[in-house]
Design an enzyme around this catalytic site. Sequence first.
Site, PDB file in Angstrom:
ATOM      1  N   ARG A 167       0.843  -1.195   0.000  1.00  0.00           N
ATOM      2  CA  ARG A 167       0.000   0.000   0.000  1.00  0.00           C
ATOM      3  C   ARG A 167       0.883   1.253   0.000  1.00  0.00           C
ATOM      4  O   ARG A 167       1.842   1.362  -0.723  1.00  0.00           O
ATOM      5  CB  ARG A 167      -0.987  -0.042   1.159  1.00  0.00           C
ATOM      6  CG  ARG A 167      -1.861  -1.305   1.164  1.00  0.00           C
ATOM      7  CD  ARG A 167      -2.741  -1.418  -0.083  1.00  0.00           C
ATOM      8  NE  ARG A 167      -3.411  -2.698  -0.141  1.00  0.00           N
ATOM      9  CZ  ARG A 167      -4.591  -2.950   0.420  1.00  0.00           C
ATOM     10  NH1 ARG A 167      -5.214  -2.004   1.113  1.00  0.00           N
ATOM     11  NH2 ARG A 167      -5.148  -4.134   0.302  1.00  0.00           N
ATOM     12  N   LYS A 214       4.947  -5.935   7.558  1.00  0.00           N
ATOM     13  CA  LYS A 214       4.757  -6.724   6.345  1.00  0.00           C
ATOM     14  C   LYS A 214       5.715  -6.183   5.293  1.00  0.00           C
ATOM     15  O   LYS A 214       5.495  -5.124   4.712  1.00  0.00           O
ATOM     16  CB  LYS A 214       3.321  -6.642   5.837  1.00  0.00           C
ATOM     17  CG  LYS A 214       3.109  -7.495   4.574  1.00  0.00           C
ATOM     18  CD  LYS A 214       1.701  -7.399   4.039  1.00  0.00           C
ATOM     19  CE  LYS A 214       1.582  -8.197   2.741  1.00  0.00           C
ATOM     20  NZ  LYS A 214       0.221  -8.110   2.162  1.00  0.00           N
TER      21      LYS A 214
END
Length: 367
Positions: A167, A214
């Site tokens: 993202r 992540k």
Amino acid sequence: MYETINSPINYGGLELKNRIIFAPTTFGLAEDEYFEKIRKIAAGGCAMVIIGDVPVGKSQFEKSLFDKKGFAHYQKLVEIVHSYDCRICAQLHQTDSNMLAMLKYVPGVLTKKISMEELRPLLNAEVAPYISKLSARKIHKIINGFGEAAVLAVKAGFDMVQVHGDRMCGSFSSTVFNHRTDEYGGSAENRARFAVEAVKAIRSRLPEIPIDYKLAVRQEDPHYGNAGVLESELGIFVPLLTDAGVTSFHVTLANHSSLEDTIPPANHPYFKEQGCFLKFCDEVRQYTDKPITGVGGLNQPDFVEQQLASGRITCAAMSRQLLADPEWPNKVASGQIKEIHRCVRCNKKCLGGLQQHQGTHCIYEKV
């Protein structure tokens, strides 16, 4: 048998009862049905459930910790998961989609003239100009939001937070999308700044909270993934993130390409083997002694045990396998290996169901 899978571990400051983690997953389901899915997964014996895509601000599109209804939603998830002696982690994220640009595609999506597969490249094309033109004021507000969201997550009962390194974090990290010329663009150190400051925003407010990251890795030769960190730049990013306060890494392939690459089917041209993303864990291990979770088509107990016992990975994360059989951890613990419903990585009802606006399911389910 399977002693390592079933052994407890201190995962970056958080005690887990075994080594199996439910990976963050988009479901696209009604709330009651979603709660039931999470209940079955927690009841199945995994050590931790990661709740994906928890926004770091108010949101019209996702459940948000910043409003009363959204906060109650997450409290309910915590209650469900904790009732099965399972830990729960909030994956904090900021979308890199240009919401104003998205509006022009909404009519096509609602009328199903634009499929989810067709929408993805359209949105990806908007990422670079959005990231490159984002104002410093907006950047600082978003970074501050990571800290505020983490505080709210703890108040809701979450045991850990994970910073979503794809993202917006991943797009800032990538030269494919980040064309900035200020302190957030250019060198690898500058492109790491957004993610590093997001982690620091959490750590400054919550000195003891375990922070998972992540880590989305971009591969070249052949090229897979557009956001995330180049393999050759891991030696810069990993130490910076660790110094900022990351206590563990969840390593996978970077996104912003075909979903069949990050969720590869069994016939994928490159990532068809079980443990297909574990090579990225090997690369990350060169730069940190922090716990590492590996992902990538993991479903066979013998293979998973081998990867854990060798120290290649600290924990194994699964999504599709625990959708196929939430009881995988319990069955492994009780020696019922032949009773496991193995994920065949067909992507028909999981990824396919999501893309067809039917929700994430499995071919083994009766839906």
